[in-house]
Write a protein that holds these residues in place. Structure first.
Motif, PDB file in Angstrom:
ATOM      1  N   PRO A 217       5.666  10.345  14.469  1.00 17.93           N
ATOM      2  CA  PRO A 217       5.860  10.622  13.037  1.00 17.93           C
ATOM      3  C   PRO A 217       7.124   9.986  12.448  1.00 17.93           C
ATOM      4  O   PRO A 217       7.175   9.722  11.255  1.00 17.93           O
ATOM      5  CB  PRO A 217       5.936  12.148  12.972  1.00 17.93           C
ATOM      6  CG  PRO A 217       5.257  12.624  14.207  1.00 17.93           C
ATOM      7  CD  PRO A 217       5.486  11.566  15.244  1.00 17.93           C
ATOM      8  N   GLU A 218       8.113   9.718  13.279  1.00 16.89           N
ATOM      9  CA  GLU A 218       9.349   9.073  12.805  1.00 16.89           C
ATOM     10  C   GLU A 218       9.083   7.659  12.291  1.00 16.89           C
ATOM     11  O   GLU A 218       9.864   7.128  11.510  1.00 16.89           O
ATOM     12  CB  GLU A 218      10.385   9.027  13.935  1.00 16.89           C
ATOM     13  CG  GLU A 218      10.902  10.385  14.357  1.00 16.89           C
ATOM     14  CD  GLU A 218      11.883  10.970  13.358  1.00 16.89           C
ATOM     15  OE1 GLU A 218      12.685  10.211  12.789  1.00 16.89           O
ATOM     16  OE2 GLU A 218      11.819  12.194  13.154  1.00 16.89           O
ATOM     17  N   LEU A 219       7.989   7.048  12.723  1.00 16.54           N
ATOM     18  CA  LEU A 219       7.663   5.675  12.339  1.00 16.54           C
ATOM     19  C   LEU A 219       6.864   5.603  11.039  1.00 16.54           C
ATOM     20  O   LEU A 219       6.611   4.516  10.524  1.00 16.54           O
ATOM     21  CB  LEU A 219       6.872   4.983  13.454  1.00 16.54           C
ATOM     22  CG  LEU A 219       7.584   4.854  14.795  1.00 16.54           C
ATOM     23  CD1 LEU A 219       6.641   4.256  15.832  1.00 16.54           C
ATOM     24  CD2 LEU A 219       8.846   4.015  14.661  1.00 16.54           C
ATOM     25  N   PHE A 220       6.463   6.763  10.496  1.00 14.00           N
ATOM     26  CA  PHE A 220       5.667   6.782   9.270  1.00 14.00           C
ATOM     27  C   PHE A 220       6.462   6.189   8.115  1.00 14.00           C
ATOM     28  O   PHE A 220       7.643   6.466   7.933  1.00 14.00           O
ATOM     29  CB  PHE A 220       5.251   8.216   8.910  1.00 14.00           C
ATOM     30  CG  PHE A 220       4.499   8.282   7.607  1.00 14.00           C
ATOM     31  CD1 PHE A 220       3.148   7.991   7.567  1.00 14.00           C
ATOM     32  CD2 PHE A 220       5.149   8.609   6.433  1.00 14.00           C
ATOM     33  CE1 PHE A 220       2.448   8.034   6.371  1.00 14.00           C
ATOM     34  CE2 PHE A 220       4.465   8.662   5.229  1.00 14.00           C
ATOM     35  CZ  PHE A 220       3.105   8.369   5.199  1.00 14.00           C
ATOM     36  N   ASP A 221       5.785   5.354   7.324  1.00 18.74           N
ATOM     37  CA  ASP A 221       6.382   4.788   6.118  1.00 18.74           C
ATOM     38  C   ASP A 221       5.385   4.985   4.980  1.00 18.74           C
ATOM     39  O   ASP A 221       4.212   4.630   5.115  1.00 18.74           O
ATOM     40  CB  ASP A 221       6.684   3.302   6.317  1.00 18.74           C
ATOM     41  CG  ASP A 221       7.614   2.748   5.263  1.00 18.74           C
ATOM     42  OD1 ASP A 221       7.887   3.445   4.258  1.00 18.74           O
ATOM     43  OD2 ASP A 221       8.077   1.610   5.432  1.00 18.74           O
ATOM     44  N   ARG A 222       5.834   5.563   3.892  1.00 18.90           N
ATOM     45  CA  ARG A 222       4.975   5.831   2.742  1.00 18.90           C
ATOM     46  C   ARG A 222       4.438   4.536   2.140  1.00 18.90           C
ATOM     47  O   ARG A 222       3.329   4.486   1.626  1.00 18.90           O
ATOM     48  CB  ARG A 222       5.757   6.638   1.713  1.00 18.90           C
ATOM     49  CG  ARG A 222       4.952   7.111   0.541  1.00 18.90           C
ATOM     50  CD  ARG A 222       5.771   8.123  -0.249  1.00 18.90           C
ATOM     51  NE  ARG A 222       5.267   8.308  -1.575  1.00 18.90           N
ATOM     52  CZ  ARG A 222       4.234   9.067  -1.895  1.00 18.90           C
ATOM     53  NH1 ARG A 222       3.569   9.679  -0.941  1.00 18.90           N
ATOM     54  NH2 ARG A 222       3.850   9.198  -3.140  1.00 18.90           N
TER      55      ARG A 222
ATOM     56  N   VAL B 258       0.856  -1.188   0.000  1.00 20.06           N
ATOM     57  CA  VAL B 258       0.000   0.000   0.000  1.00 20.06           C
ATOM     58  C   VAL B 258       0.890   1.235   0.000  1.00 20.06           C
ATOM     59  O   VAL B 258       1.833   1.330   0.788  1.00 20.06           O
ATOM     60  CB  VAL B 258      -0.903   0.017   1.261  1.00 20.06           C
ATOM     61  CG1 VAL B 258      -1.773   1.264   1.263  1.00 20.06           C
ATOM     62  CG2 VAL B 258      -1.752  -1.238   1.340  1.00 20.06           C
ATOM     63  N   THR B 259       0.585   2.175  -0.877  1.00 21.39           N
ATOM     64  CA  THR B 259       1.281   3.457  -0.896  1.00 21.39           C
ATOM     65  C   THR B 259       0.302   4.498  -0.374  1.00 21.39           C
ATOM     66  O   THR B 259      -0.853   4.543  -0.800  1.00 21.39           O
ATOM     67  CB  THR B 259       1.729   3.826  -2.322  1.00 21.39           C
ATOM     68  OG1 THR B 259       2.518   2.745  -2.846  1.00 21.39           O
ATOM     69  CG2 THR B 259       2.562   5.089  -2.318  1.00 21.39           C
ATOM     70  N   GLN B 260       0.782   5.324   0.572  1.00 21.40           N
ATOM     71  CA  GLN B 260      -0.079   6.309   1.209  1.00 21.40           C
ATOM     72  C   GLN B 260       0.590   7.684   1.225  1.00 21.40           C
ATOM     73  O   GLN B 260       1.803   7.803   1.093  1.00 21.40           O
ATOM     74  CB  GLN B 260      -0.405   5.880   2.638  1.00 21.40           C
ATOM     75  CG  GLN B 260       0.806   5.793   3.540  1.00 21.40           C
ATOM     76  CD  GLN B 260       0.466   5.384   4.959  1.00 21.40           C
ATOM     77  OE1 GLN B 260      -0.667   5.559   5.398  1.00 21.40           O
ATOM     78  NE2 GLN B 260       1.423   4.844   5.674  1.00 21.40           N
ATOM     79  N   THR B 261      -0.251   8.697   1.398  1.00 17.98           N
ATOM     80  CA  THR B 261       0.258  10.063   1.558  1.00 17.98           C
ATOM     81  C   THR B 261       0.651  10.275   3.018  1.00 17.98           C
ATOM     82  O   THR B 261       0.368   9.435   3.873  1.00 17.98           O
ATOM     83  CB  THR B 261      -0.820  11.098   1.172  1.00 17.98           C
ATOM     84  OG1 THR B 261      -1.900  10.984   2.102  1.00 17.98           O
ATOM     85  CG2 THR B 261      -1.308  10.902  -0.244  1.00 17.98           C
ATOM     86  N   MET B 262       1.229  11.426   3.315  1.00 17.75           N
ATOM     87  CA  MET B 262       1.629  11.750   4.688  1.00 17.75           C
ATOM     88  C   MET B 262       0.421  11.840   5.632  1.00 17.75           C
ATOM     89  O   MET B 262       0.569  11.734   6.833  1.00 17.75           O
ATOM     90  CB  MET B 262       2.400  13.070   4.723  1.00 17.75           C
ATOM     91  CG  MET B 262       3.759  12.998   4.056  1.00 17.75           C
ATOM     92  SD  MET B 262       4.906  11.920   4.921  1.00 17.75           S
ATOM     93  CE  MET B 262       5.260  12.902   6.357  1.00 17.75           C
ATOM     94  N   SER B 263      -0.774  12.015   5.068  1.00 18.66           N
ATOM     95  CA  SER B 263      -1.972  12.092   5.899  1.00 18.66           C
ATOM     96  C   SER B 263      -2.696  10.749   6.000  1.00 18.66           C
ATOM     97  O   SER B 263      -3.776  10.675   6.579  1.00 18.66           O
ATOM     98  CB  SER B 263      -2.914  13.163   5.361  1.00 18.66           C
ATOM     99  OG  SER B 263      -3.291  12.864   4.033  1.00 18.66           O
ATOM    100  N   GLY B 264      -2.124   9.686   5.412  1.00 18.53           N
ATOM    101  CA  GLY B 264      -2.706   8.353   5.513  1.00 18.53           C
ATOM    102  C   GLY B 264      -3.655   7.985   4.387  1.00 18.53           C
ATOM    103  O   GLY B 264      -4.219   6.888   4.383  1.00 18.53           O
TER     104      GLY B 264
END
Length: 80
Positions: free
Chosen positions: A66-71, A24-30
């Motif tokens: 936010p450091e754990l976010f993965d696109r 799944v590819t997502q934006t910074m807002s999910g």
């Protein structure tokens, strides 16, 4: 993963033991912008139901840090 499972509509037929590896590819807002089933043990109807569930689950929950976010998120969907 839980949000996708909650959005999934079971297709007709037996789905026991079936699963799909999904990217799944997502934006910074999910918001989900792409769903790619990489491999799947189910038929086309099962695969499409998984793709629809991922799109319906959008926006995905963001991690508390936010450091754990993965696109790109890779997970295995296996219905219970």
């Amino acid at each position: 993963k839980q949000q996708v499972e909650n959005s999934w509509l079971r297709p007709v037929g037996n789905v026991e033991g079936l699963g799909c590896d999904v990217m799944v590819t997502q934006t910074m807002s999910g918001d989900v912008i792409d769903v790619m089933v990489q491999s799947c043990t189910g038929d086309n109807a099962f695969q499409r139901s998984v793709e629809r569930a991922v799109r319906k689950a959008s926006p995905l929950p963001l991690p508390p840090d936010p450091e754990l976010f993965d696109r790109e998120i890779h997970f295995t969907f296996k219905p219970q």
